[in-house]
Motif scaffolding. Sequence first.
Motif, PDB file in Angstrom:
ATOM      1  N   HIS A 233       0.821  -1.212   0.000  1.00  0.00           N
ATOM      2  CA  HIS A 233       0.000   0.000   0.000  1.00  0.00           C
ATOM      3  C   HIS A 233       0.858   1.266   0.000  1.00  0.00           C
ATOM      4  O   HIS A 233       0.341   2.365   0.234  1.00  0.00           O
ATOM      5  CB  HIS A 233      -0.919   0.014   1.224  1.00  0.00           C
ATOM      6  N   ALA A 234       2.154   1.103  -0.241  1.00  0.00           N
ATOM      7  CA  ALA A 234       3.080   2.244  -0.215  1.00  0.00           C
ATOM      8  C   ALA A 234       2.590   3.334  -1.165  1.00  0.00           C
ATOM      9  O   ALA A 234       2.140   3.058  -2.274  1.00  0.00           O
ATOM     10  CB  ALA A 234       4.489   1.796  -0.602  1.00  0.00           C
ATOM     11  N   GLY A 235       2.663   4.567  -0.696  1.00  0.00           N
ATOM     12  CA  GLY A 235       2.228   5.709  -1.493  1.00  0.00           C
ATOM     13  C   GLY A 235       0.810   6.153  -1.196  1.00  0.00           C
ATOM     14  O   GLY A 235       0.423   7.264  -1.577  1.00  0.00           O
ATOM     15  N   SER A 236       0.007   5.303  -0.513  1.00  0.00           N
ATOM     16  CA  SER A 236      -1.362   5.695  -0.153  1.00  0.00           C
ATOM     17  C   SER A 236      -1.314   6.884   0.796  1.00  0.00           C
ATOM     18  O   SER A 236      -0.435   6.982   1.639  1.00  0.00           O
ATOM     19  CB  SER A 236      -2.091   4.534   0.531  1.00  0.00           C
ATOM     20  N   ARG A 237      -2.265   7.790   0.637  1.00  0.00           N
ATOM     21  CA  ARG A 237      -2.316   9.006   1.459  1.00  0.00           C
ATOM     22  C   ARG A 237      -2.901   8.706   2.843  1.00  0.00           C
ATOM     23  O   ARG A 237      -3.659   7.755   3.016  1.00  0.00           O
ATOM     24  CB  ARG A 237      -3.175  10.067   0.779  1.00  0.00           C
ATOM     25  N   LEU A 238      -2.574   9.565   3.796  1.00  0.00           N
ATOM     26  CA  LEU A 238      -3.196   9.484   5.116  1.00  0.00           C
ATOM     27  C   LEU A 238      -4.708   9.556   4.950  1.00  0.00           C
ATOM     28  O   LEU A 238      -5.206  10.423   4.212  1.00  0.00           O
ATOM     29  CB  LEU A 238      -2.750  10.660   5.988  1.00  0.00           C
ATOM     30  N   PRO A 239      -5.450   8.676   5.600  1.00  0.00           N
ATOM     31  CA  PRO A 239      -6.911   8.721   5.452  1.00  0.00           C
ATOM     32  C   PRO A 239      -7.504   9.941   6.158  1.00  0.00           C
ATOM     33  O   PRO A 239      -6.924  10.467   7.106  1.00  0.00           O
ATOM     34  CB  PRO A 239      -7.370   7.421   6.110  1.00  0.00           C
TER      35      PRO A 239
END
Length: 193
Positions: free
Chosen positions: A52-58
């Motif tokens: 999930h690397a690169g996913s933004r902070l929810p």
Amino acid sequence: MPSLSLTLAVLGLAVINGGCDRQSQPPAQPAAKEQANAGSPATAAGSPDRSHAGSRLPDFTFADPNGQKLHLPELQGTPALINLWATWCAPCVKEMPLLDDLASRMQGKLRVVTISQDMQGAAKVAPFFKQNGYRKLEPWLDPENELAFHYGGANLPMTLLYDAQGREVWRIAGDFDWSGAEAQNLVGEALVK
């Protein structure tokens, strides 16, 4: 013609041997687990998952027992280690002093954010924090388990590292030794970006 007792003895042996054969088959659970993880790389418990690397902070907001708010996207600017935990989770409780020490060692370089998944919220978390006297950890609450569901109904503990730009670096499901050199190296991945 064989006697009835001989026939029953042979049938009994067949049942016993048949039971042994069934036990030698691989258990059904791993297949179900593999099927549940289909489409995502398998990672061992306690190992970093980078899928999930690169996913933004929810975009979630949480409160502490005093009503102060934390909006996760506002963590940008400093790398953040987010830990989902609960007071009833033995591996989570084991990690908390290690996370508190990590927060002390990394003060100013990394923010360690613990978010409780206890459904009773402050009623459970506030006394737990008071009893254990954590110096650097903050008691954020998620009694609706929104964050755990966001991360796929995560088993606890679940820890995620975000870089200063608010992008996920890795996540670890299960407990981890946050005091060792491996932890220092893993956390360092967010500090160099």
